[in-house]
Design a protein around this motif. Sequence first.
Motif, PDB file in Angstrom:
ATOM      1  N   SER A  56      40.310  25.327  39.085  1.00 47.34           N
ATOM      2  CA  SER A  56      41.013  25.952  37.966  1.00 47.34           C
ATOM      3  C   SER A  56      41.145  25.039  36.756  1.00 47.34           C
ATOM      4  O   SER A  56      41.683  25.439  35.725  1.00 47.34           O
ATOM      5  CB  SER A  56      42.408  26.414  38.406  1.00 47.34           C
ATOM      6  OG  SER A  56      43.217  25.311  38.761  1.00 47.34           O
ATOM      7  N   ARG A  77      38.509  31.768  44.287  1.00 47.96           N
ATOM      8  CA  ARG A  77      39.653  32.669  44.125  1.00 47.96           C
ATOM      9  C   ARG A  77      39.357  33.842  45.035  1.00 47.96           C
ATOM     10  O   ARG A  77      38.390  34.586  44.816  1.00 47.96           O
ATOM     11  CB  ARG A  77      39.812  33.135  42.682  1.00 47.96           C
ATOM     12  CG  ARG A  77      41.087  33.978  42.474  1.00 47.96           C
ATOM     13  CD  ARG A  77      41.301  34.314  41.000  1.00 47.96           C
ATOM     14  NE  ARG A  77      42.670  34.770  40.774  1.00 47.96           N
ATOM     15  CZ  ARG A  77      43.051  36.053  40.770  1.00 47.96           C
ATOM     16  NH1 ARG A  77      42.157  37.012  40.977  1.00 47.96           N
ATOM     17  NH2 ARG A  77      44.311  36.382  40.565  1.00 47.96           N
ATOM     18  N   ASP A  83      46.512  42.794  42.878  1.00 49.42           N
ATOM     19  CA  ASP A  83      46.459  41.666  41.957  1.00 49.42           C
ATOM     20  C   ASP A  83      47.330  41.964  40.734  1.00 49.42           C
ATOM     21  O   ASP A  83      47.270  43.052  40.159  1.00 49.42           O
ATOM     22  CB  ASP A  83      45.010  41.436  41.522  1.00 49.42           C
ATOM     23  CG  ASP A  83      44.763  40.011  41.082  1.00 49.42           C
ATOM     24  OD1 ASP A  83      45.734  39.333  40.725  1.00 49.42           O
ATOM     25  OD2 ASP A  83      43.595  39.587  41.091  1.00 49.42           O
ATOM     26  N   ILE A  95      36.972  31.115  38.095  1.00 49.09           N
ATOM     27  CA  ILE A  95      36.884  30.279  39.300  1.00 49.09           C
ATOM     28  C   ILE A  95      35.565  30.474  40.031  1.00 49.09           C
ATOM     29  O   ILE A  95      34.856  29.503  40.343  1.00 49.09           O
ATOM     30  CB  ILE A  95      38.055  30.595  40.257  1.00 49.09           C
ATOM     31  CG1 ILE A  95      39.403  30.357  39.568  1.00 49.09           C
ATOM     32  CG2 ILE A  95      37.932  29.778  41.542  1.00 49.09           C
ATOM     33  CD1 ILE A  95      39.663  28.934  39.181  1.00 49.09           C
ATOM     34  N   TYR A 146      36.506  40.861  42.526  1.00 47.99           N
ATOM     35  CA  TYR A 146      36.099  39.790  43.443  1.00 47.99           C
ATOM     36  C   TYR A 146      34.610  39.907  43.763  1.00 47.99           C
ATOM     37  O   TYR A 146      33.851  38.930  43.656  1.00 47.99           O
ATOM     38  CB  TYR A 146      36.933  39.862  44.712  1.00 47.99           C
ATOM     39  CG  TYR A 146      36.500  38.901  45.802  1.00 47.99           C
ATOM     40  CD1 TYR A 146      36.710  37.536  45.670  1.00 47.99           C
ATOM     41  CD2 TYR A 146      35.903  39.364  46.973  1.00 47.99           C
ATOM     42  CE1 TYR A 146      36.325  36.649  46.667  1.00 47.99           C
ATOM     43  CE2 TYR A 146      35.520  38.489  47.978  1.00 47.99           C
ATOM     44  CZ  TYR A 146      35.727  37.131  47.820  1.00 47.99           C
ATOM     45  OH  TYR A 146      35.342  36.261  48.801  1.00 47.99           O
TER      46      TYR A 146
END
Length: 324
Positions: A56, A77, A83, A95, A146
């Motif tokens: 990060s 991540r 979320d 990330i 994701y």
Amino acid sequence: MTDSSLSAGNLLLTGASGFVGKAVLSSLLAAKRWRIVCASRSAFSSDVEHVPFDLSTSFDLQSSLEGIACVVHMAARVHVMNDTVADPLGAFRAINVTATLELARQAARAGVRRFIFLSSIKVNGEQTAPRQPFTPEDRPQPQDPYGISKYEAEQGLRALAAETGMDVVIIRPVLVYGPEVKANFRSMMSWLSKGIPLPLGAIANKRSLVALDNLVDLIVTCVDHPGAANQTFLVSDDEDVSTSELLRRMANALGKPARLLPVPAALLQAGAALLGRRDVAQRLCGSLQADISHTKARLNWAPPVSLDQALRRTAQEFLEHPSL
């Protein structure tokens, strides 16, 4: 068969303090074939060398990567339910894409021979049609932030491999379970252990899972197998089960009766839709299968642990530490 330039030497791991990472580190240490460097926020084991690393923030691992033969990149991540960040895709990209590709570029400049990237079956998609399991050759169809971030990282890594000659190995696991598993899988064990009746006795789907031991074995195999270079591998236990069957076999591993009510899947899906939880119904009632024939043939590999063996190991840890 192993690649002699990778079979002994120095490895750098990221994500080695996580659920999968801890098991990979343990397996590599037991093999006693590599000197291992863990890149992490803070030191967590006295058995390995540590270098500061945080996806990060900006980082420079160039000097730490000198002399490293293989990077196993597991830090990420991870997928999270509900979320709350304002821009989930942006957060995942920062990330899982930007930082991952920067690490890979630094590795290539340092002369690293192989970069193993732990991706996700979500790159393929969220659901499979009957008798049409995902394969590595399928057109990717990631649907959530994701999965999109993992796909974009894969694309960037392949381009870097073509540009620099560094081997890139991509591994897409399905749902991983094993001792110390958390989230939904642990909740399922808790419900079964308490004897709570579940309306999941009539689900006729098919889902692939992968035991932690099997995923770790594949990752370690890919460290020095010449056939792994620039390949994409799907990984599972190679035994697909319905949600109902999984619950029954998990209950058996726990030594408990499975109190499953035969509620039709269509009714469950309709109820979930009314509650705004179509995603939950999809995971419980939908199918997601992975064809690992390419993985097995390319690496002459097979999952070393059966589904029932892995469920027993998972259940034993849960019974010893139910409140983990």
